[in-house]
Design an enzyme around this catalytic site. Structure first.
Site, PDB file in Angstrom:
ATOM      1  N   ASP A  32     -46.371  37.223  92.151  1.00 49.12           N
ATOM      2  CA  ASP A  32     -45.291  37.431  91.176  1.00 49.12           C
ATOM      3  C   ASP A  32     -45.209  36.290  90.149  1.00 49.12           C
ATOM      4  O   ASP A  32     -44.126  35.709  89.936  1.00 49.12           O
ATOM      5  CB  ASP A  32     -43.935  37.546  91.906  1.00 49.12           C
ATOM      6  N   GLU A 242     -40.268  48.087  89.753  1.00 52.39           N
ATOM      7  CA  GLU A 242     -39.823  46.693  89.900  1.00 52.39           C
ATOM      8  C   GLU A 242     -40.616  45.830  88.918  1.00 52.39           C
ATOM      9  O   GLU A 242     -41.353  46.337  88.086  1.00 52.39           O
ATOM     10  CB  GLU A 242     -40.042  46.206  91.347  1.00 52.39           C
TER      11      GLU A 242
HETATM   12  O1  FUB Z   1     -42.975  39.489  96.279  1.00 48.56           O
HETATM   13  C1  FUB Z   1     -41.944  40.273  96.833  1.00 48.56           C
HETATM   14  C2  FUB Z   1     -41.689  41.471  95.998  1.00 48.56           C
HETATM   15  O2  FUB Z   1     -42.848  42.284  95.957  1.00 48.56           O
HETATM   16  C3  FUB Z   1     -41.391  41.160  94.552  1.00 48.56           C
HETATM   17  O3  FUB Z   1     -40.085  40.751  94.328  1.00 48.56           O
HETATM   18  C4  FUB Z   1     -41.795  42.430  93.931  1.00 48.56           C
HETATM   19  O4  FUB Z   1     -41.908  42.393  92.540  1.00 48.56           O
HETATM   20  C5  FUB Z   1     -43.105  42.697  94.620  1.00 48.56           C
HETATM   21  O5  FUB Z   1     -44.145  41.917  94.091  1.00 48.56           O
END
Ligand code: FUB
Length: 342
Positions: A32, A242
């Protein structure tokens, strides 16, 4: 984050030459990546993946991160420094676990670290911490940002100095459990089960001048198709899941995000930070591992995509950040990137 329809990482045994780019660091697992340039140096604010005991599930229970480390580099693809712990969950009074994808901002001599974590009731909230150094250590505020929920904060500062936070994620990110204005622990685990209705989408709120609170109630980031209609819940190749990010290119606002269970990075273009944004397409094809999450910035006159995959471990929960150059077409669309060369 979740598991269904996974293009799951398998054994991590593909030769390095299969991949478009190589992991930036191997001392720790990172994901991320949110990149920023301050005083000519590039800083990356990633999640710090660890190998916890929780089995993989659709709610991302296996992402058990407990702290953050900032990475820095002075040249594209040059030596990367892994800085000491910038913030630990133990130093955040309101947070219990799962320090997911963070971001950072700078204003008037202070660096701000924004991060999601689960509170003691199991609800994701977004916290803020400050430091005089871009690499920390950061000191967390005692409470999460008032009115915050869900995950994946991304803070964009426009040319007029106003800053906006984009955030949210469905499934494990709990957006579907926050539709009434408060967290419903009994809400759907995945989405709204309304494939013909407008999809759940990211939220955006301007930050106030202090950079620690919303200046307004978060609004929906509308993503429209070529006919001006909102993307639908059943449109898994295009709808928001997301990993919000905002960047500006030639005066236009590019909202980019992950499609989660179909594993694309997509983007949509608008005329102002609130949108609406018109859907333009994928710009990164699925990487190795379930999740895909990124940032896009200009550095030293070139545009860069920061992303992550599971090349080093072969496991979705243990990822590694990467960078690659990103190119635009003359009409402002982004050239599609394939993370594999073979
Ligand atoms: O890394 C944990 C979660 O998985 C993140 O917050 C999301 O964007 C996905 O990458």
């Amino acid at each position: 984050a979740g598991l269904s329809n996974a293009t799951a990482a398998k054994d991590g045994k593909r030769p390095a030459s299969d991949y478009l780019s190589q992991p930036l660091v191997s001392e720790i697992y990172t994901a991320d990546p949110s990149a920023h340039v301050w005083n000519g140096t590039l800083y990356i604010y990633p999640s710090h993946d660890i190998d916890g005991p929780t089995p993989e599930d659709d709610l991302g229970g296996h992402f058990e991160m407990r702290d953050y480390h900032v990475l820095s580099m002075t040249e594209p693809n040059g030596k990367v420094t892994v800085h000491p712990v910038a913030l630990d969950v133990k130093q955040v009074p309101w947070a219990e676990k799962q320090m997911w994808a963070p971001d950072a901002a700078y204003k008037n001599g202070t660096y701000y670290l924004y991060f999601p974590a689960k509170d003691k009731a199991g609800a994701f909230r977004i916290g803020v911490a400050t430091s005089k150094s871009p690499v920390g250590p950061f000191k967390a505020d005692p409470e999460p940002i008032k009115g915050s929920f869900s995950i994946d904060p991304a803070v964009f500062t426009d040319d007029d100095g106003k800053s906006y936070m984009y955030f949210g994620g469905i499934w494990g990110g709990q957006l579907q459990r926050n539709v009434t204005g408060s967290y419903d622990p009994n809400g759907s685990k995945t989405d709204l089960k309304a494939d013909d209705k407008p999809a759940l989408t990211a939220k955006v709120a301007r930050l106030d001048d202090g950079m620690k609170q919303f200046a307004e109630k978060p609004r929906d980031v509308m993503i429209l198709d070529e006919k001006g209609k909102p993307l639908l819940g059943g449109d898994h190749d295009r709808r928001f899941f997301e990993a919000s990010f905002m960047h500006k290119y030639k005066g236009k606002y590019y909202f980019s995000y992950s499609t989660g269970d179909t594993h694309f990075l997509n983007y949509a273009i608008g005329d102002n930070p609130y949108g609406p944004f018109t859907y333009k397409g994928h710009f990164l094809l699925p990487v190795e591992g379930w999740t895909t999450h990124h940032s896009i910035i200009e550095w030293k006159g070139r545009w860069w995509l920061f992303y992550a995959d599971s090349q080093l471990s072969g496991q979705t929960r243990l990822r590694n950040v990467k960078m690659t150059e990103l190119f635009y077409n003359p009409d402002g669309t982004i050239k599609l990137i394939n993370p594999f060369v073979k």
